[in-house]
Structure formats: C-alpha cells, structure tokens
Design a protein around this motif. Structure first.
Motif, mmCIF file in Angstrom:
data_model
loop_
_atom_site.group_PDB
_atom_site.id
_atom_site.type_symbol
_atom_site.label_atom_id
_atom_site.label_comp_id
_atom_site.label_asym_id
_atom_site.label_seq_id
_atom_site.Cartn_x
_atom_site.Cartn_y
_atom_site.Cartn_z
ATOM 1 N N CYS A 106 10.354 6.964 3.340
ATOM 2 C CA CYS A 106 9.716 6.609 1.931
ATOM 3 C C CYS A 106 10.441 6.819 0.842
ATOM 4 N N ALA A 115 7.288 1.821 0.231
ATOM 5 C CA ALA A 115 8.666 1.750 1.091
ATOM 6 C C ALA A 115 9.555 0.771 0.514
ATOM 7 N N ARG A 127 4.442 10.329 4.746
ATOM 8 C CA ARG A 127 3.852 10.898 5.754
ATOM 9 C C ARG A 127 4.295 12.358 6.095
ATOM 10 N N MET A 158 4.869 14.336 3.874
ATOM 11 C CA MET A 158 4.212 15.268 2.871
ATOM 12 C C MET A 158 5.128 15.961 1.768
ATOM 13 N N GLN A 176 1.038 -1.157 -0.046
ATOM 14 C CA GLN A 176 0.120 -0.176 0.053
ATOM 15 C C GLN A 176 1.001 1.204 0.149
ATOM 16 N N CYS A 177 2.215 1.135 0.612
ATOM 17 C CA CYS A 177 2.835 2.606 0.695
ATOM 18 C C CYS A 177 4.131 2.523 -0.056
ATOM 19 N N MET A 180 2.711 7.940 -9.426
ATOM 20 C CA MET A 180 3.197 7.957 -8.255
ATOM 21 C C MET A 180 2.296 7.688 -7.092
ATOM 22 N N ASN A 181 1.131 7.617 -7.227
ATOM 23 C CA ASN A 181 -0.196 7.917 -6.505
ATOM 24 C C ASN A 181 -0.011 6.770 -5.355
ATOM 25 N N GLY A 182 0.503 5.550 -5.661
ATOM 26 C CA GLY A 182 0.426 4.546 -4.728
ATOM 27 C C GLY A 182 1.648 4.373 -4.021
ATOM 28 N N THR A 183 2.654 5.371 -4.009
ATOM 29 C CA THR A 183 3.790 5.632 -3.049
ATOM 30 C C THR A 183 3.461 6.928 -2.150
ATOM 31 N N LEU A 184 3.439 6.575 -0.880
ATOM 32 C CA LEU A 184 2.775 7.453 -0.012
ATOM 33 C C LEU A 184 4.127 8.213 0.777
ATOM 34 N N TYR A 243 5.544 15.299 -1.073
ATOM 35 C CA TYR A 243 5.022 15.054 -2.552
ATOM 36 C C TYR A 243 5.478 16.329 -3.425
ATOM 37 N N GLN A 277 9.756 6.581 -3.322
ATOM 38 C CA GLN A 277 9.549 7.464 -4.421
ATOM 39 C C GLN A 277 10.398 7.749 -5.659
#
Lengths: 165, 795
Positions: A101, A47, A134, A136, A44-45, A128-132, A138, A105
């Motif tokens: 993260c 990493a 925290r 921010m 989900q993230c 990139m949307n599935g690469t979170l 981005y 990215q």
C-alpha cells in the motif's frame, strides 16, 4: 481508439488507446511502472495513486483521456538518484510492513505536504484517511510524515515558514 | 460524507458516455469494475518483460529439491567475499529476511552488509514450508544458524590448510581469516571457496534437525543479532524499484479473470461465449464444472470480458447458510461434530453448587475476512512442458505439491517462484489464483496471469471462523474465582488447508469433494490462571453447506486465537467486576497462585508482561467500571493478557466512547511482549505494533455480512478495516525479557508475528465497559452496535 499523449515522470509517450482505459493499466502494463498498483479498482484503497497537478489521484478510476497535466508516479519522486524527503522519512522510520500500500501512503503524503508543509494531526488523519493499509502500518506512516515535515522545513530556505502553493 | 462519495463525478460521466452504463452513484463500488474498452494492442504490442530473473525464466526443468543436507543449498560465498543465503522462508513484510541475515552473518562471521538472502523459491531454496505460525525465528532460524556455523568451521579448516597454521592459531572476522601471531598472513572466505562448492554433507533426519559439527554461538557472542538494523526490503518498497509478484511479465503472457458463481453452491447451466466474443483482445472462455474464466490479451480486456460474459446458474434447492444476522442462533441450535470432549479439572459441579456468586455470559465473534490488500494473484508459465508459477504465496512448497497433484504433473516439472506481495495473514497459504493460472495456462499454452478483483476477494476469500462462547464462573465468599465453565463453539467445519489440490476453490468448483471437510477446531483460551475447578470444551459446528461456498474458513493470523481470547479475557473482567476487584489485581492473584505449569517459566513471564504493561500505562488499582461521567465522551481503560506458544502478551487500551454516536476510539494502546531472544528490536516493535492495530481493527470494524445465498461484504465499505482516522494518539510497545534467568546465554527466540493480535479485542471491550458500565459481548464494536447497547442499558 485514439492517440493519447502522456507525460510521465518527465518522459513523453504517445499511445494508441481507448480513451476510457483506466490510467493504472497504461502505467503498469504499457509503461512498465511498478509504483502504482491494483488494490481495489474502486478508488477505495489508494494503492494506485499517482500525482497529477499536485493532487494524488486514483489511477484505477481515472480514464486516461481525462488526464491533463504531467503524471508523477512513485518512481518519479526521486531525482538524480536522490530520494524525495518523504521517501527518505519512510526509510528512516521503517514505515512499511509488506509495503504493497505504501505507494498510496507516500503519494498521498507527498501531495499533502507539497500543498501544506505544516499540516496538523487532524489534517494528516483526514488527508490520509482514504489510503488503507492492511498491515496497519498507519502509526509509522504518521511518524514518517512528521519526520518529513521536519526535514523539509529544515531544508527550506525560509526555515519551513514558506508555504508552497 | 462517505468515502465513496469522493469518486469524482466526471469519471462516472465518462463511463456513462462511453459505455451507456446506466449506473447509479455507487456503481463503482458495488460493481467492482470499470466497464472499459481498449484498443487491441494485440500480441505484437505486448511488451517484452523480464521474468524475475532472466536465467530463472530460461532454465528448463526438471526442478529437483535442493538437498537440505548440503551446505551449498544454504550458503554461497562469492569471489568478492560476499555471501548469499538461501532459505526456505517467505517474508510477508515483518522483516524476517533481514533477521535471517543477522543471525546467519553472526554464525558465519561475515559483515552483515556483505550478505543477501533469497527466500522461498522451490527450485533454489530448501523446503522450510514458507511462512506461517510465527515460526520464522522461533523454529526455522535454527537450521540456518547451524548451517552457517558449520560453514564457518569448514572455511576455517580450509584456511588452516591454506595458511599452514592450526585452526586454534587463527582468528576470523568479517569473512577474513588471519593468523593470530601474524596478521599479515590472511585469506578471505572468497579466496578460499569462491567458484567452488563446499560439498559438505550435514546430518539430521529432517530439515529442522539438520546440523553440522560446529556449535552455534552463545548470545553474548552474537554481534548483529540484537541490533536494530534497517530492513533490507524497505528501500525498494519506498522508491518503486521492487519487483513484486504482480510485476512479472513474460513474452506472450495473457490475462484471465474469473467469473464467480453469483451465489453459493450455484450450478453453471450455460455460458454464452457470443456475449464477449467480439470484445477486443478476447481469446477464450475456459470452463470446467462450475469454474469459469475469461482470457484476453490485455488486463483491462479480461476485466471487462469477465463482467460482460453472460452465464446462467441454477440455485441450490436449500439455503447454503443462514443470513449473518441469524448466524449465532443457527450455531446455538446446530449439532456439533462428534469427538470434542471436555477437559475437566477438579470438581466444577460441586464448586458451582457451593458458590457465593455465579456469573454467566455468552460472547459472539462473527466471521471475519482475511481481506488481503489486493486480490489473489499469480502468473503461470507452461513453457517447456513445465509449470513455473510466480506468486506471493506464503507457503510456496505446498503450493508446488498442490499444483503438481492438481494438474497431475510430475513433482519436478513444477516450480514456484516466491515474490513479495500484499500481506494476506494466512490467506495466501490457501492460494487460489495460482491453481487457476496454472490450469488455464495448460489449457491455452501461454503464460497466464490471474488476479482476483476486490469484490471477488472480499466475498470469496477464506474466513476466520465465527465463535459462540458460553461461560459460567463461580466466586467464593472472598471473591476468588473457584469454578469456571468454558464452552466454545466454532463454525469451522470447512477449514481449508494449505494449498490442498482437492480443497482449493477451483478444485471444489470442478467437483472435488472430500468425504469429511475438515476437523476444524475451537481453541481454548491461553492463560495461567489458577482456577481449581474447570470444565472446558471447544466444539465445531458446520454450516448447512460445506463446498463451493464463500463461507469457507481458513487460518487468519493467530487462527482461532482472538475469538476465544476475546470471550475469556472479557469474562475474567466480568468476574473481577462481580468481585469488585481491580481487573489487573484479579488476574495477578490467579497467576501468582498457580503451581502446575512449566517450572514457572511462563508464569514468571506472564507476571512480568502484566507488570510492564501496567507500569508503562500508569495503571491505578480500582474496580471497573469507573463512575460513569456526565459528558458526551466517556473514557475508560481495559487490560487483557494471553500467550501464544511461549510468547506472552499483555495489552492495555484506553478508549473514548462517544455517547451520542457510539463511536469507540482507542486513544492509547500499550503492548508488553515477551518473545525471548530479540533479533531486531525495531523491526520486532513494528511487527507488534501492527499486530496490535490489527487486533484493534478486528475489535471495531471487521465482520463478514451475508444473506442466505451470498456474501454481501464485497469491498472496503461492506467489510471495513482500520483507517488513519482510527489510529491512537500514542502506542507504547514494551519488549520484556521476563525469563526467570534473564541473562542466560542460550535464551531462545519465540514467535512474534501473531501473538500481539490475541488479547486486543478483549482489552478494547474491557475498556468500553470501564468507560460506560455496559458490557458488549459481541465484536466488532461498531458505532451502531455500541450506541444500541448504551441506549438499552440507559447509559
């Protein structure tokens, strides 16, 4: 348990391992790599991402036996001490905050730009949307991707027109 | 397509095929684990790995506190004329480590690139708490500067003796002392002191007051301070060479994973060790009270064993909390803890009864999770009868005290080595994994690594308190706000402190109880508005159950700031709309009318940031809402302002609201920010930008969901966070120096890690109102909530 051959960042390894072992733990705990990291174990993230056959995949949910092809981790992006243009763009834009993260990215962006050297903003957002993140970071990550697009185009003999398949 | 659908199908097939797991699509995301099996490499195959540094790992205790009154505890000059700074801070990723080097290099007179900075390890750095409270530069850089200035003074004295020339005839630059009259006569810092100690005792009765004889430089004399130097932590984060806390490996190290109670306040009634005993790599089930963990040789083995361990639990007789959809009703009806008295200014009752117009509103802010990017993690090494903990805990010193007390070990037998990790915004100040790792390590006598899984972290981490805020405002005939009633109620009774040995989760699960959970707090909004009659009260209510619950509160970035500020700054907008005034003009008028503050210092800076934000955005004066458009996409702008300590922030959001889906997209954000002296402008801008986006994330995504017995937010879908697709097209960060005397040479720095989060939620809500004419008094502005509000209002 069976013998598994892995090629990682140009080096071959033979491991006695249960075939379903998620690739992440092999990379981290057996091969001592630090680029891919555990963030969710759920895909989900991001990493844990590594590049296999040109695609950034979640190593936390990839059974080691399913890997066909050479694995590139964050450590493998640079060659002969020279950073990949994507990594250099990350430094030039000072993209990370905590940076935990950023493996995801960078690997996701690298796979995107190798396939499509001139993505639109919408394609960047989608890819990139599935690469979170925290922290921010981005917005800076987007700036870094745009910078990498530019430097890669300038370095390319065709002036950035050439599309790498 | 939801993100979970992208989990490749063949991966699930492999799991089914190998383990007969009859899972659904979605198993991976709900179970939080891959059921996996591993060959037993066995301990013989455990790879030797270095600890953070070989010498650190080998050095036996006792680990005495470095003496903050010795220069040697802060600065070491090496033979090659470089310096290492030792500071008691931890850098969660905002570049503070680089800023410390800039400030200390300036005071010491050494080239920035000849310095390095070591942070936050209890046996080698002085106790400056670690990080938190946006205090790194504002408070904690001062002793560093003073000590560096004193070191320079001492070195000059040594240079004077060495060269046989009085100090006033010497010049110093880049760690090189020269005789002014004859530059060939020179000596470096390294030549003067390398290999020796300063042995200079400082004065000051606590670390924040420590000082030598030397004065710090004035701002115009600072060379590196104020420059956008690149952060030193970024290259190793980008090339993969950084060793994080998650990367430490020790000989003989094993892995543990927790088995969390399936619901709050559950009582453990049985552990069936035979359910995991034959699994590869199994070492032990450890348990005390309601705490259970499984230890295995390898990480994946521990993950699997913890999931497979059969345990039985008894439910509590009454529900520990209401379901999340009933939380605010519960909070309305709950009895507040005693001791919260209103602050009254003027005569609010009389002002309300004489008002031309009265507006009332109630705002709701749910629990929001810290949801650190990776779960809590730590490695504890019990070698030599000591306990060494490798952690990313932001407050390593309190962790050391906490673990020593928890394990009943002498203080100087415990040390905490801080290393970088995922930003936790306060979560890592109430660390759990390190206490668990240390406890297990002592049980089994081997180094133990613990990491929380995603579902565990999201469900059981500390939460930002939910708030219910009721407000009433009175306008006079001129449209001025003459009376204001602010009544906040926070659900914050079990607020966890910093690494407290009796409230950390493992202690609770083992039966530890405090007579009184915590005072909790319900903060007031920070503003400079001149409202002649005010009544303000913040009170605290508790959930029915305080202990052993995943709804435990803790300090989330700008603790209790965003919640009352969302309410207060939205309500000010409501008052402006009722007065048919432009929301910026309405605020400005009230700020300018103020008289009773700190000599106008904060007022002048409030006016400056609001003006800077408005100018940057291109704000045109008009009341909200704008006339509602006809199309699918409605556009609006909103402003909000606040301060945190002495740092003042004004933010403007421009949003697009999709009338058909309810989706809110912040297309453009402006943040004007005044935190006094700026050490590293680019690094500061980045921190502000990320804080602003964190505020956006809390405005549109973040919310903890739970039923009456457990938290049901367990991953990145059920507790979502901002994503790439949410990012604005444009963000403007404006660094403001609104000091009434902007060129003064002693402008101090204020905090910057948290303030930019504070007004953002209201800026978004005000923009949504401007776009749609619908006031939504509840965050997050999720699509379904916004759509329902639009429909209900016929917008």
């Amino acid at each position: 348990v069976s013998k598994i051959e892995l090629k990682v960042n140009g080096h071959s390894h033979t491991l006695d391992v249960e075939p379903s072992t998620p690739l992440l733990y092999i990379l981290r705990n057996d091969l001592d790599l630090r680029g891919p990291r555990f963030g969710c174990g759920l895909g989900q993230c991001g990493a844990c991402k590594v590049i296999i056959n040109g695609t950034a995949v979640f190593s936390c949910i990839t059974p080691v036996s399913s890997v066909k092809g050479e694995i590139t981790t964050l450590e493998g992006l640079s060659s002969n001490g020279r950073l990949d243009p994507v990594q250099q763009a990350w430094i030039d834009e000072q993209a990370p905050q905590c940076g935990f993260c950023q493996n995801g990215q960078i690997m996701t962006a690298k796979a995107l730009l190798d396939k499509n050297p001139h993505p639109t903003d919408a394609q960047i957002r989608e890819s990139m949307n599935g690469t979170l993140c925290r922290c921010m970071s981005y917005f800076r990550v987007h700036s870094a991707i745009k910078r990498a697009i530019k430097t890669m185009a300038e370095a390319s003999p065709a002036g950035g027109k050439e599309v790498v398949a | 397509m939801s993100w979970s659908d992208r989990i490749p199908k063949q991966i699930e097939e492999v799991l089914v095929q190998h383990y007969g797991v009859t899972h659904r699509r979605g198993f991976l995301k709900s179970a939080g684990l891959l059921a996996v099996s591993f060959s037993a490499f066995g301990s013989a195959a455990i790879r030797e790995a270095a600890a953070q540094s070989g010498s650190a790992a080998q050095r036996p205790g006792p680990y005495h506190d470095p003496d903050f009154r010795q220069i040697d505890s802060w600065i070491v000059i090496h033979e090659n004329n470089t310096a290492t700074f030792y500071v008691g801070k931890t850098d969660p990723g905002q570049g503070t480590g680089t800023c410390f080097r800039q400030l200390m290099s300036d005071e010491l007179d050494i080239a920035f690139d000849k310095t390095s900075c070591i942070m936050g390890s209890t046996d080698i750095t002085v106790d400056q708490i670690g990080s938190g409270g946006s205090s790194a530069i504002e408070r904690d850089s001062w002793p560093m500067r003073r000590v560096a200035a004193e070191a320079r003074r001492v070195l000059l004295e040594m240079g004077s003796k060495h060269l046989g020339v009085p100090i006033d005839q010497l010049a110093v630059s880049d760690a090189l002392i020269t005789v002014k009259a004859d530059a060939s006569k020179r000596v470096t810092y390294g030549e003067l002191i390398a290999g020796k100690k300063f042995n200079v005792t400082l004065t000051g009765n606590n670390i924040n007051r420590v000082t030598g004889q030397a004065k710090t430089k004035s701002i115009p004399e600072l060379k590196y301070t104020g420059q956008s130097l690149q952060r030193d932590d970024i290259p190793p984060k980008v090339d993969g060479s950084l060793k994080w806390a998650v990367d430490v490996k020790l000989p003989g190290m094993v892995h543990a994973r927790n088995v969390k109670p399936p619901f709050a306040c559950a009582k453990l009634t049985g552990v069936d060790e035979s359910s995991v005993k034959t699994l590869p790599g199994f070492i032990k089930v450890v348990s005390k009270g309601n705490y259970v963990a499984v230890v295995c040789e390898r990480e994946e083995q521990a993950i699997r064993a913890a999931r497979q361990l059969k345990t039985t639990w008894e439910k509590p007789t009454t529900s520990p909390f209401p379901a999340s959809e009933n939380l605010f009703n519960y909070m309305r009806g709950a009895t507040p803890t005693p001791g919260f008295r209103p602050v009254v200014l003027g005569n609010p009752d009389a002002a309300f009864s004489g008002a031309a117009k009265i507006i009332e509103a109630e705002y709701e802010i749910p629990f929001q999770g810290h949801t650190a990017f990776a779960g809590a993690h730590a490695l504890a090494d019990p070698s030599n009868g000591q306990m060494t903990v490798y952690t990313n805990d932001m407050k390593s010193y309190s962790m050391r005290r906490g673990i020593a007390t928890f394990l009943d070990m002498p203080h100087d037998c415990v040390r905490v080595i801080w290393m970088m990790g995922p930003q936790g915004f306060g979560r890592s100040a109430a660390e759990d994994a390190a206490f668990e790792a240390a406890w297990i390590a002592r049980q089994i006598g081997r180094p133990v690594r613990v990491q929380w899984m995603r579902d565990e972290e999201t469900a059981w981490d500390t939460k930002s308190p939910a708030f219910l805020v009721k407000m009433r405002g009175a306008l006079d005939r001129d449209g001025s706000l003459v009376a204001y009633d602010f009544h906040a109620r926070s659900c914050d009774y079990n607020h966890i402190g910093y690494n407290e040995p009796d409230t950390v989760l493992i202690a609770q699960l083992m039966g530890s109880r405090r007579a009184r959970a915590a005072a909790g707090s319900a903060a007031m909004p920070s503003d400079m508005y001149a409202i002649p009659n005010r009544k303000m009260v913040g009170e605290v209510v508790g959930l029915p159950t305080v202990w052993e619950t995943p709804l435990r509160t803790g300090n989330l970035r700008d603790p209790n700031g965003p919640q009352p500020t969302f309410a207060a700054e939205s309500f000010i907008d409501e008052m402006a709309a009722a007065a048919k005034a432009d929301p910026l003009d309405f605020r400005m008028k009230m700020i300018k009318a103020g008289t009773n503050d700190d000599g106008g210092f904060r007022r002048a800076r409030s006016i400056a940031v609001l003006k800077a934000a408005a100018d940057t955005y291109g704000w045109d004066s008009r009341p909200s809402p704008r006339p509602t458009g006809k199309g699918k996409i409605l556009t609006g702008r909103g402003i909000a302002y606040s301060f945190r300590g002495e740092t003042v922030v004004a933010q403007i959001a421009e949003v697009e609201v999709n009338r058909e889906t309810g989706h809110v997209w912040a297309k453009r954000l402006v943040c004007a920010h005044d935190c006094g002296l700026v050490v590293n402008p680019e690094s500061l801008r980045h921190t502000i930008e990320c804080g602003t986006l964190h505020g956006l994330s809390r405005a549109i995504h973040e919310e903890v969901r739970f039923d009456t017995e457990k938290v049901t937010s367990r991953d990145w879908f059920s507790h979502p966070t901002l994503r790439h697709a949410d990012i604005p097209e444009r963000i403007d960060i404006v660094l403001v120096n609104g000091d009434p005397n902007p060129n003064r040479p002693d402008l101090p720095p204020y905090g910057a890690g948290e303030a930019s989060l504070k007004p953002m939620l209201a800026a978004i809500g005000n923009a949504v109102y401007d776009a749609t004419g619908v006031r939504i008094r509840r965050v997050p502005f999720r699509d379904d909530r916004v759509l329902a509000a639009l429909k209900a209002a016929g917008a």
